[in-house]
Design an enzyme around this catalytic site. Structure first.
Site, PDB file in Angstrom:
ATOM      1  N   CYS A   1       0.808  -1.235   0.000  1.00 58.47           N
ATOM      2  CA  CYS A   1       0.000   0.000   0.000  1.00 58.47           C
ATOM      3  C   CYS A   1       0.837   1.280   0.000  1.00 58.47           C
ATOM      4  O   CYS A   1       0.383   2.315  -0.482  1.00 58.47           O
ATOM      5  CB  CYS A   1      -0.973  -0.011   1.171  1.00 58.47           C
ATOM      6  SG  CYS A   1      -0.242  -0.486   2.735  1.00 58.47           S
TER       7      CYS A   1
ATOM      8  N   HIS B   1      -2.242   6.910   3.588  1.00 61.75           N
ATOM      9  CA  HIS B   1      -0.791   7.005   3.794  1.00 61.75           C
ATOM     10  C   HIS B   1      -0.286   8.314   3.184  1.00 61.75           C
ATOM     11  O   HIS B   1      -0.431   8.560   1.976  1.00 61.75           O
ATOM     12  CB  HIS B   1      -0.078   5.845   3.095  1.00 61.75           C
ATOM     13  CG  HIS B   1      -0.291   4.501   3.741  1.00 61.75           C
ATOM     14  ND1 HIS B   1      -0.935   4.325   4.942  1.00 61.75           N
ATOM     15  CD2 HIS B   1       0.080   3.256   3.325  1.00 61.75           C
ATOM     16  CE1 HIS B   1      -0.955   3.029   5.243  1.00 61.75           C
ATOM     17  NE2 HIS B   1      -0.356   2.359   4.283  1.00 61.75           N
TER      18      HIS B   1
HETATM   19  N1  LIG Z   1      -4.625  -2.994   5.124  1.00 62.73           N
HETATM   20  C1  LIG Z   1      -4.035  -2.437   4.091  1.00 62.73           C
HETATM   21  O1  LIG Z   1      -3.977  -1.199   3.951  1.00 62.73           O
HETATM   22  C2  LIG Z   1      -3.428  -3.285   3.016  1.00 62.73           C
HETATM   23  C3  LIG Z   1      -3.070  -2.679   1.820  1.00 62.73           C
HETATM   24  C4  LIG Z   1      -2.500  -3.451   0.808  1.00 62.73           C
HETATM   25  C5  LIG Z   1      -2.316  -4.798   0.990  1.00 62.73           C
HETATM   26  N2  LIG Z   1      -2.683  -5.373   2.175  1.00 62.73           N
HETATM   27  C6  LIG Z   1      -2.523  -6.823   2.288  1.00 62.73           C
HETATM   28  O2  LIG Z   1      -3.822  -7.398   2.184  1.00 62.73           O
HETATM   29  C7  LIG Z   1      -3.912  -8.572   2.971  1.00 62.73           C
HETATM   30  C8  LIG Z   1      -5.063  -8.434   3.953  1.00 62.73           C
HETATM   31  O3  LIG Z   1      -4.808  -7.340   4.819  1.00 62.73           O
HETATM   32  P1  LIG Z   1      -5.880  -6.846   5.882  1.00 62.73           P
HETATM   33  O4  LIG Z   1      -5.346  -5.559   6.371  1.00 62.73           O
HETATM   34  O5  LIG Z   1      -7.244  -6.901   5.315  1.00 62.73           O
HETATM   35  O6  LIG Z   1      -5.743  -7.991   7.026  1.00 62.73           O
HETATM   36  P2  LIG Z   1      -6.798  -8.379   8.171  1.00 62.73           P
HETATM   37  O7  LIG Z   1      -7.677  -7.233   8.513  1.00 62.73           O
HETATM   38  O8  LIG Z   1      -5.962  -9.002   9.239  1.00 62.73           O
HETATM   39  O9  LIG Z   1      -7.706  -9.533   7.483  1.00 62.73           O
HETATM   40  C9  LIG Z   1      -7.224 -10.810   7.185  1.00 62.73           C
HETATM   41  C10 LIG Z   1      -8.325 -11.679   6.611  1.00 62.73           C
HETATM   42  O10 LIG Z   1      -7.783 -12.951   6.261  1.00 62.73           O
HETATM   43  C11 LIG Z   1      -8.536 -14.001   6.906  1.00 62.73           C
HETATM   44  N3  LIG Z   1      -7.670 -15.125   7.260  1.00 62.73           N
HETATM   45  C12 LIG Z   1      -6.642 -15.149   8.150  1.00 62.73           C
HETATM   46  N4  LIG Z   1      -6.056 -16.365   8.185  1.00 62.73           N
HETATM   47  C13 LIG Z   1      -6.744 -17.146   7.315  1.00 62.73           C
HETATM   48  C14 LIG Z   1      -6.642 -18.500   6.900  1.00 62.73           C
HETATM   49  N5  LIG Z   1      -5.722 -19.330   7.417  1.00 62.73           N
HETATM   50  N6  LIG Z   1      -7.519 -18.958   5.964  1.00 62.73           N
HETATM   51  C15 LIG Z   1      -8.467 -18.162   5.446  1.00 62.73           C
HETATM   52  N7  LIG Z   1      -8.633 -16.863   5.805  1.00 62.73           N
HETATM   53  C16 LIG Z   1      -7.776 -16.358   6.710  1.00 62.73           C
HETATM   54  C17 LIG Z   1      -9.127 -13.331   8.132  1.00 62.73           C
HETATM   55  O11 LIG Z   1     -10.261 -14.074   8.553  1.00 62.73           O
HETATM   56  P3  LIG Z   1     -10.720 -14.119  10.100  1.00 62.73           P
HETATM   57  O12 LIG Z   1     -11.336 -12.783  10.397  1.00 62.73           O
HETATM   58  O13 LIG Z   1     -11.704 -15.225  10.095  1.00 62.73           O
HETATM   59  O14 LIG Z   1      -9.504 -14.399  10.919  1.00 62.73           O
HETATM   60  C18 LIG Z   1      -9.467 -11.956   7.577  1.00 62.73           C
HETATM   61  O15 LIG Z   1     -10.669 -12.040   6.847  1.00 62.73           O
HETATM   62  C19 LIG Z   1      -2.532  -8.757   3.624  1.00 62.73           C
HETATM   63  O16 LIG Z   1      -1.773  -9.617   2.829  1.00 62.73           O
HETATM   64  C20 LIG Z   1      -1.968  -7.338   3.608  1.00 62.73           C
HETATM   65  O17 LIG Z   1      -0.567  -7.337   3.625  1.00 62.73           O
HETATM   66  C21 LIG Z   1      -3.244  -4.668   3.180  1.00 62.73           C
END
Ligand SMILES: NC(=O)c1ccc[n+]([C@@H]2O[C@H](COP(=O)([O-])OP(=O)(O)OC[C@H]3O[C@@H](n4cnc5c(N)ncnc54)[C@H](OP(=O)(O)O)[C@@H]3O)[C@@H](O)[C@H]2O)c1
Length: 355
Positions: free
Chosen positions: A151, A244
């Protein structure tokens, strides 16, 4: 053309919720499965919703979340997968979806640096999509993975693209002020960040350089060739919800004047604008002239039309001082830097007939 059946992985997370909002009533895709970990199996979207800026109506809020099972998705004829999975679990799950023939649009870091996987930003490197042909051959299916960038890189790369093309800049320094939603949910413990700034985000500074080089580089004769830019970053987590902010410093021998830099940025248009992709902002880079902009609170949601809210990058405080150009740049980390980036990638692939 018929809508493609789609699934969201990680639909209870920060990125997954943005996907659910952006893909609702989408002209190209119809979400038929909202998946997360087994911990969320049986919950409704309303039970996990944390996007304070989006009103969740009853219809979308009542969608059920289920565990993640690529074989079951394939059986249900899902063609397109939007992944908001954490990088430590995304790799094998996304591979399994692609190996079942699905097109995966991922936010995770797992596949970004692979030799046949693009880090796609449609305004910058739409031609990198050609790499998926090599990937399909490797996988021996019609499935593939397309990633979007970290991001903090996405907004910066967008702001750099017209400047690098026009003036040949290579020497980039950047200091970031990154929002809390960038760390996912629940993210940084509240007592670590209330009234505080954390001057370290694991692997972020390395990713900014490596991914920036790949994104702004070329894809020729079946391989990626890095751009010769160098991005030296210092990354910090600040007590801001979304958006950001980045302070950019560029050194060059022949520095254009401020007005020319501002015009080059604000006149930038690219393929998604020409194709009128549904989530493409009419103006990908918005230049503000006020001394106190851009601000996360006021500008993170920039972008028109409505479907492209949060998809534009805002640049302000452009200053040229002899051989140095400085400006601030802001982008919405979970929209342009996250779910919105993947949705735009999928829209491009759809329009190009790849899905
Ligand atoms: N946040 C940002 O600004 C941003 C920007 C760009 C890229 N990213 C990337 O996008 C991805 C998601 O980020 P996020 O911020 O949305 O994270 P998050 O809020 O922690 O959400 C993670 C999601 O993945 C699910 N999950 C976790 N372990 C799992 C498993 N073993 N099998 C299936 N589902 C699983 C979780 O489900 P539960 O709720 O059931 O645990 C939740 O729905 C990451 O790779 C991050 O690096 C994030």
């Amino acid at each position: 053309m018929a809508k493609r059946k789609a699934a969201i992985l990680g639909s209870s997370g920060m990125i997954g919720q943005r996907f659910a909002h952006m893909l609702d009533a989408h002209p190209y895709f119809e979400v038929v499965a909202y998946c997360a970990s087994d911990r969320s199996d049986g919950k409704k979207l309303a039970d996990v919703w944390r996007l304070s800026d989006i009103h969740l109506d009853h219809r979308l809020g009542s969608k059920s979340i289920r565990g993640t099972n690529p074989a079951a998705l394939a059986k249900a004829d899902v063609e397109v997968v939007f992944s908001g999975l954490p990088s430590d679990v995304a790799g094998p799950i996304e591979d399994e979806c692609a190996d079942h023939g699905m097109a995966v649009f991922s936010n995770a870091a797992s596949h970004r640096m692979e030799h046949d996987t693009p880090i796609l930003i449609p305004e910058i490197n739409p031609d990198h999509l050609a790499s998926i042909e090599a990937q399909k051959k490797r996988r021996k299916t019609q499935g593939f993975v397309v990633t979007n960038a970290n991001c903090s890189v996405t907004g910066l790369a967008l702001g750099l693209k017209p400047l690098v093309d026009e003036f040949g800049f290579t020497d980039i320094n950047v200091a970031t002020y990154q929002a809390l939603s960038g760390a996912g949910y629940p993210g940084v413990p509240s007592l670590d960040i209330l009234g505080n700034v954390l001057p370290y985000i694991k692997t972020e500074e390395e990713k900014m350089n490596a991914e920036g080089k790949k994104i702004l580089g070329t894809y020729k004769n079946g391989r990626f060739i890095d751009s010769n830019i160098s991005i030296l970053a210092s990354c910090a987590r600040v007590n801001v919800r979304d958006g950001h902010l980045e302070a950019v410093f560029i050194r060059a021998k022949d520095m254009p004047d401020r007005k020319i830099v501002a015009r080059t940025l604000s006149e930038f248009r690219a393929k998604p604008q020409k194709l009128k992709l549904p989530s493409a902002p009419e103006r990908p880079i918005i230049v503000r002239n006020e001394d106190n902009r851009p601000q996360p609170l006021l500008d993170a949601d920039a972008g028109t039309p409505d479907r492209a809210k949060g998809m534009a990058v805002t640049v302000g405080r452009i200053r040229v001082d002899r051989d140095t150009l400085r400006f601030f740049l802001l982008s919405h980390n979970t929209i342009r830097g996250g779910a919105g980036g993947s949705v735009l990638n999928a829209e491009l692939a759809y329009k190009e007939g790849l899905i």
